[in-house]
Design a protein around this motif. Structure first.
Motif, PDB file in Angstrom:
ATOM      1  N   ALA A  33       0.757  -1.236   0.013  1.00 31.51           N
ATOM      2  CA  ALA A  33      -0.070   0.084   0.115  1.00 31.51           C
ATOM      3  C   ALA A  33       0.865   1.340   0.070  1.00 31.51           C
ATOM      4  O   ALA A  33       1.932   1.239   0.503  1.00 31.51           O
ATOM      5  CB  ALA A  33      -0.965   0.226   1.210  1.00 31.51           C
ATOM      6  N   GLU A 107       4.909  -5.797   7.323  1.00 31.62           N
ATOM      7  CA  GLU A 107       3.543  -5.700   8.038  1.00 31.62           C
ATOM      8  C   GLU A 107       2.683  -6.833   7.632  1.00 31.62           C
ATOM      9  O   GLU A 107       2.834  -7.314   6.828  1.00 31.62           O
ATOM     10  CB  GLU A 107       3.034  -4.125   7.335  1.00 31.62           C
ATOM     11  CG  GLU A 107       4.041  -2.979   7.746  1.00 31.62           C
ATOM     12  CD  GLU A 107       3.541  -1.612   7.021  1.00 31.62           C
ATOM     13  OE1 GLU A 107       4.355  -0.679   7.659  1.00 31.62           O
ATOM     14  OE2 GLU A 107       2.698  -1.760   6.393  1.00 31.62           O
ATOM     15  N   THR A 109      -1.712  -6.935   7.033  1.00 28.61           N
ATOM     16  CA  THR A 109      -3.098  -6.529   7.087  1.00 28.61           C
ATOM     17  C   THR A 109      -3.921  -7.532   8.043  1.00 28.61           C
ATOM     18  O   THR A 109      -4.263  -8.752   7.440  1.00 28.61           O
ATOM     19  CB  THR A 109      -3.581  -6.368   5.855  1.00 28.61           C
ATOM     20  OG1 THR A 109      -2.933  -5.520   4.873  1.00 28.61           O
ATOM     21  CG2 THR A 109      -5.240  -5.911   5.646  1.00 28.61           C
ATOM     22  N   LYS A 111      -7.268  -6.627   9.192  1.00 24.59           N
ATOM     23  CA  LYS A 111      -8.810  -6.313   9.136  1.00 24.59           C
ATOM     24  C   LYS A 111      -9.766  -7.169   8.880  1.00 24.59           C
ATOM     25  O   LYS A 111     -10.681  -7.142   9.518  1.00 24.59           O
ATOM     26  CB  LYS A 111      -9.039  -5.001   8.304  1.00 24.59           C
ATOM     27  CG  LYS A 111      -8.943  -5.289   6.900  1.00 24.59           C
ATOM     28  CD  LYS A 111      -9.188  -4.139   6.112  1.00 24.59           C
ATOM     29  CE  LYS A 111      -9.099  -4.285   4.451  1.00 24.59           C
ATOM     30  NZ  LYS A 111      -8.897  -3.300   3.567  1.00 24.59           N
ATOM     31  N   ASP A 165      -6.373  -1.521  10.704  1.00 27.08           N
ATOM     32  CA  ASP A 165      -6.275  -2.629   9.705  1.00 27.08           C
ATOM     33  C   ASP A 165      -5.099  -3.211   9.247  1.00 27.08           C
ATOM     34  O   ASP A 165      -5.261  -4.373   8.830  1.00 27.08           O
ATOM     35  CB  ASP A 165      -7.019  -1.776   8.389  1.00 27.08           C
ATOM     36  CG  ASP A 165      -8.273  -1.326   8.596  1.00 27.08           C
ATOM     37  OD1 ASP A 165      -8.917  -1.719   9.341  1.00 27.08           O
ATOM     38  OD2 ASP A 165      -8.809  -0.429   7.758  1.00 27.08           O
ATOM     39  N   ARG A 166      -4.010  -2.579   9.802  1.00 29.90           N
ATOM     40  CA  ARG A 166      -2.774  -3.216   9.492  1.00 29.90           C
ATOM     41  C   ARG A 166      -1.780  -2.742  10.485  1.00 29.90           C
ATOM     42  O   ARG A 166      -1.778  -1.917  11.306  1.00 29.90           O
ATOM     43  CB  ARG A 166      -2.274  -2.550   8.155  1.00 29.90           C
ATOM     44  CG  ARG A 166      -1.103  -3.079   7.377  1.00 29.90           C
ATOM     45  CD  ARG A 166      -1.041  -2.580   6.102  1.00 29.90           C
ATOM     46  NE  ARG A 166       0.518  -2.449   5.449  1.00 29.90           N
ATOM     47  CZ  ARG A 166       0.701  -2.559   4.258  1.00 29.90           C
ATOM     48  NH1 ARG A 166      -0.484  -2.613   3.251  1.00 29.90           N
ATOM     49  NH2 ARG A 166       1.758  -2.534   3.585  1.00 29.90           N
ATOM     50  N   HIS A 214       2.845  -8.151   4.045  1.00 24.55           N
ATOM     51  CA  HIS A 214       3.742  -7.283   3.113  1.00 24.55           C
ATOM     52  C   HIS A 214       5.040  -7.303   3.473  1.00 24.55           C
ATOM     53  O   HIS A 214       5.506  -6.708   4.803  1.00 24.55           O
ATOM     54  CB  HIS A 214       2.926  -5.898   3.211  1.00 24.55           C
ATOM     55  CG  HIS A 214       1.486  -5.856   3.236  1.00 24.55           C
ATOM     56  ND1 HIS A 214       0.764  -5.683   2.073  1.00 24.55           N
ATOM     57  CD2 HIS A 214       0.481  -6.006   4.276  1.00 24.55           C
ATOM     58  CE1 HIS A 214      -0.518  -5.784   2.306  1.00 24.55           C
ATOM     59  NE2 HIS A 214      -0.709  -6.025   3.671  1.00 24.55           N
TER      60      HIS A 214
END
Length: 224
Positions: A33, A107, A109, A111, A165-166, A214
């Motif tokens: 992202a 990272e 996610t 969520k 969310d992350r 990520h």
């Protein structure tokens, strides 16, 4: 609901799958992202995918093995390729890279999951155990709307407002540091200290929904 006082109870609530109780399956291991902030430079950024060879039969990998989704029923363990690296009792999967030095950041996610664990584990950790329950793994988890840090079957509540969310994971092998990172600030929320003595793998447990990893990221500025 309040955080359970018993680590064993939490593991029962967040881990063992329907098909996990058969003793015949127990075995040990033989062996992006857009960003709104500036990154610091590092010599190399850890990049990994999830290792299907380690994935419990209730877990499916997707998005070129960077994501994992939990299936309540999952596959019949007899239909999954038999190998000593696979988790038999717990919905856990490892990353496919081993870390034996350096400072690394990735990272996740989160969520779409309400019950999971994120962190690192020794690559030769017993596949009979769940991440966080032994001296070979260090994780941050979320269950019953509460965050916690966990290693050696000991749970420490982590104060975190809401559920982002992350989140980020920061590992410094030589310093013996594993940190949970708020990716929006960015800032370190909580730090686990340890003496890492063996190669580590990124480690993930999920018992609801899905996680997306990520990697290949540089460490956000200001975390040192």
């Amino acid at each position: 609901m309040a955080m359970p006082v018993s680590a064993a109870r939490l593991c029962r609530l967040a881990g063992r799958t329907v098909s996990s109780v058969s003793a015949r399956h127990r075995r040990a291991v033989s062996l992006p992202a857009r960003r709104r902030y500036i990154y610091t430079s590092t010599e190399s950024n850890l990049q990994f995918k999830l290792d299907e060879r380690t994935a419990h039969s209730s877990l499916d990998l997707f998005k070129k093995d960077t994501g994992v989704i939990y299936r309540m029923l999952g596959l019949d363990p007899s239909h999954v390729q038999d190998n000593p690296e696979r988790f038999r009792d717990w919905a856990v999967v490892f990353g496919n890279e081993k870390i034996s030095s350096g400072r690394h950041y990735w990272e996740v996610t989160v969520k779409k999951s309400q019950e999971f664990r994120l962190g690192v584990a020794e690559s030769v950790m017993s596949r009979d155990d769940c991440v966080g329950t032994n001296t070979s793994s260090w994780v941050y988890g979320y269950a019953q709307r509460k965050w916690f840090a966990m290693t050696s079957n000991k749970i420490v509540p982590v104060t975190l407002v809401g559920k982002p969310d992350r989140v980020g994971i920061l590992l410094d092998f030589e310093a013996g540091l594993l940190a949970l990172v708020d990716v929006e600030k960015p800032r370190i929320i909580h730090t686990l200290r340890a003496q890492f003595k063996a190669p580590l793998c990124p480690a993930f447990g999920v018992w609801d929904g899905e996680l997306l990893t990520h990697s290949g990221l540089e460490e956000p500025e200001g975390l040192k």
